[in-house]
Design a protein around this motif. Structure first.
Motif, PDB file in Angstrom:
ATOM      1  N   GLU A   1       0.827  -1.204   0.000  1.00 16.16           N
ATOM      2  CA  GLU A   1       0.000   0.000   0.000  1.00 16.16           C
ATOM      3  C   GLU A   1       0.864   1.259   0.000  1.00 16.16           C
ATOM      4  N   LEU A   2       1.942   1.232   0.742  1.00 20.19           N
ATOM      5  CA  LEU A   2       2.864   2.367   0.791  1.00 20.19           C
ATOM      6  C   LEU A   2       3.480   2.610  -0.586  1.00 20.19           C
ATOM      7  N   ASN A   3       3.905   1.543  -1.242  1.00 22.23           N
ATOM      8  CA  ASN A   3       4.492   1.674  -2.582  1.00 22.23           C
ATOM      9  C   ASN A   3       3.482   2.140  -3.620  1.00 22.23           C
ATOM     10  N   ALA A   4       2.212   1.844  -3.401  1.00 20.67           N
ATOM     11  CA  ALA A   4       1.173   2.253  -4.348  1.00 20.67           C
ATOM     12  C   ALA A   4       0.805   3.728  -4.199  1.00 20.67           C
ATOM     13  N   SER A   5       1.241   4.341  -3.113  1.00 26.37           N
ATOM     14  CA  SER A   5       0.920   5.743  -2.866  1.00 26.37           C
ATOM     15  C   SER A   5       1.559   6.631  -3.932  1.00 26.37           C
ATOM     16  N   THR A   6       0.803   7.633  -4.376  1.00 28.18           N
ATOM     17  CA  THR A   6       1.335   8.593  -5.344  1.00 28.18           C
ATOM     18  C   THR A   6       1.791   9.882  -4.659  1.00 28.18           C
ATOM     19  N   SER A   7       1.711   9.921  -3.339  1.00 29.43           N
ATOM     20  CA  SER A   7       2.127  11.104  -2.581  1.00 29.43           C
ATOM     21  C   SER A   7       3.643  11.223  -2.535  1.00 29.43           C
ATOM     22  N   SER A   8       4.115  12.430  -2.359  1.00 29.27           N
ATOM     23  CA  SER A   8       5.557  12.658  -2.214  1.00 29.27           C
ATOM     24  C   SER A   8       6.073  12.057  -0.914  1.00 29.27           C
ATOM     25  N   ILE A   9       5.258  12.166   0.127  1.00 32.35           N
ATOM     26  CA  ILE A   9       5.619  11.628   1.439  1.00 32.35           C
ATOM     27  C   ILE A   9       4.420  10.857   1.981  1.00 32.35           C
ATOM     28  N   SER A  10       4.677   9.660   2.459  1.00 33.98           N
ATOM     29  CA  SER A  10       3.622   8.846   3.082  1.00 33.98           C
ATOM     30  C   SER A  10       4.133   8.356   4.424  1.00 33.98           C
ATOM     31  N   VAL A  11       3.242   8.306   5.394  1.00 37.38           N
ATOM     32  CA  VAL A  11       3.589   7.851   6.731  1.00 37.38           C
ATOM     33  C   VAL A  11       2.607   6.744   7.113  1.00 37.38           C
ATOM     34  N   VAL A  12       3.131   5.682   7.689  1.00 36.43           N
ATOM     35  CA  VAL A  12       2.310   4.586   8.165  1.00 36.43           C
ATOM     36  C   VAL A  12       2.483   4.512   9.673  1.00 36.43           C
ATOM     37  N   TRP A  13       1.380   4.304  10.400  1.00 37.59           N
ATOM     38  CA  TRP A  13       1.462   4.175  11.841  1.00 37.59           C
ATOM     39  C   TRP A  13       0.418   3.181  12.329  1.00 37.59           C
ATOM     40  N   ASP A  14       0.573   2.782  13.541  1.00 38.83           N
ATOM     41  CA  ASP A  14      -0.364   1.856  14.164  1.00 38.83           C
ATOM     42  C   ASP A  14      -1.495   2.680  14.773  1.00 38.83           C
ATOM     43  N   SER A  15      -2.682   2.582  14.193  1.00 33.76           N
ATOM     44  CA  SER A  15      -3.799   3.379  14.674  1.00 33.76           C
ATOM     45  C   SER A  15      -4.312   2.908  16.029  1.00 33.76           C
ATOM     46  N   CYS A  16      -3.858   1.764  16.496  1.00 35.63           N
ATOM     47  CA  CYS A  16      -4.282   1.236  17.801  1.00 35.63           C
ATOM     48  C   CYS A  16      -3.204   1.413  18.871  1.00 35.63           C
ATOM     49  N   TRP A  17      -2.234   2.265  18.617  1.00 37.11           N
ATOM     50  CA  TRP A  17      -1.116   2.386  19.559  1.00 37.11           C
ATOM     51  C   TRP A  17      -1.568   2.839  20.942  1.00 37.11           C
ATOM     52  N   LYS A  18      -2.599   3.657  21.013  1.00 41.35           N
ATOM     53  CA  LYS A  18      -3.054   4.133  22.325  1.00 41.35           C
ATOM     54  C   LYS A  18      -3.588   2.980  23.170  1.00 41.35           C
ATOM     55  N   ASP A  19      -4.300   2.044  22.537  1.00 45.36           N
ATOM     56  CA  ASP A  19      -4.806   0.876  23.266  1.00 45.36           C
ATOM     57  C   ASP A  19      -3.654   0.062  23.833  1.00 45.36           C
ATOM     58  N   GLN A  20      -2.599  -0.082  23.049  1.00 45.72           N
ATOM     59  CA  GLN A  20      -1.436  -0.840  23.499  1.00 45.72           C
ATOM     60  C   GLN A  20      -0.662  -0.074  24.567  1.00 45.72           C
ATOM     61  N   ALA A  21      -0.606   1.243  24.441  1.00 45.75           N
ATOM     62  CA  ALA A  21       0.121   2.064  25.409  1.00 45.75           C
ATOM     63  C   ALA A  21      -0.498   2.003  26.791  1.00 45.75           C
ATOM     64  N   LEU A  22      -1.804   1.771  26.871  1.00 46.77           N
ATOM     65  CA  LEU A  22      -2.474   1.678  28.169  1.00 46.77           C
ATOM     66  C   LEU A  22      -1.946   0.514  29.001  1.00 46.77           C
ATOM     67  N   GLN A  23      -1.341  -0.463  28.342  1.00 42.73           N
ATOM     68  CA  GLN A  23      -0.807  -1.629  29.028  1.00 42.73           C
ATOM     69  C   GLN A  23       0.642  -1.418  29.484  1.00 42.73           C
ATOM     70  N   LEU A  24       1.226  -0.288  29.147  1.00 41.72           N
ATOM     71  CA  LEU A  24       2.624  -0.018  29.469  1.00 41.72           C
ATOM     72  C   LEU A  24       2.756   0.692  30.813  1.00 41.72           C
ATOM     73  N   SER A  25       3.943   0.568  31.382  1.00 43.01           N
ATOM     74  CA  SER A  25       4.239   1.322  32.602  1.00 43.01           C
ATOM     75  C   SER A  25       4.465   2.786  32.228  1.00 43.01           C
ATOM     76  N   SER A  26       4.430   3.674  33.202  1.00 38.57           N
ATOM     77  CA  SER A  26       4.632   5.100  32.912  1.00 38.57           C
ATOM     78  C   SER A  26       6.033   5.352  32.371  1.00 38.57           C
ATOM     79  N   ASN A  27       7.033   4.573  32.807  1.00 37.16           N
ATOM     80  CA  ASN A  27       8.389   4.723  32.262  1.00 37.16           C
ATOM     81  C   ASN A  27       8.419   4.384  30.782  1.00 37.16           C
TER      82      ASN A  27
END
Length: 144
Positions: free
Chosen positions: A110-136
């Motif tokens: 999907e990233l390679n198919a992008s016609t944009s000059s710059i594309s960024v991919v991220w995990d849209s569920c990162w906040k759910d996973q971060a809730l399981q982390l310690s404050s450090n």
């Protein structure tokens, strides 16, 4: 994936847990993380540039065909310093990823198919996973 892309894996930092570099960890399927990333990218290891710092020699020993660039000041410079420590052919596409993030090959397609000059991919569920982390651990997370 286009065979003319610059592929860079940032893996200079120490792992969040343990002492083994995260690219050397085994996934639940038994595949080593760096092999997973290489397979997902669609590139052989010798076509990837890897920036190492923490236990760089251990990574080199385990992956002798991997081109490794050493960021001697990885603790001070962080990911940006690692990114700036390599030469990039500006006439070719560039894909940059971290050495401790697993992703599937369809993301790269999907990233390679992008016609944009710059594309960024991220995990849209990162906040759910971060809730399981310690404050450090939450304080160590890099943000865009």
């Amino acid at each position: 994936m286009k065979n003319d892309s610059n592929i860079l894996i940032l893996g200079a930092g120490s792992p969040h847990t343990g002492k083994t570099p995260s690219v050397l960890w085994e996934t639940s399927s038994g595949m080593v993380v760096l092999n997973w990333i290489s397979k997902s990218l669609g590139y052989d290891l010798e076509k990837i540039q890897f920036v190492a710092g923490y236990k760089a020699n251990e990574i080199r020993q385990n992956f002798p065909d991997l081109p490794v660039i050493i960021n001697e000041k990885w603790e001070e410079m962080g990911s940006c310093g690692s990114l700036l420590s390599i030469e990039i052919d500006i006439n070719k596409p560039l894909i940059v990823c971290y050495g401790d993030i697993l992703f599937r090959s369809n993301i790269i397609k999907e990233l390679n198919a992008s016609t944009s000059s710059i594309s960024v991919v991220w995990d849209s569920c990162w906040k759910d996973q971060a809730l399981q982390l310690s404050s450090n651990d939450v304080n160590r997370i890099e943000n865009i």
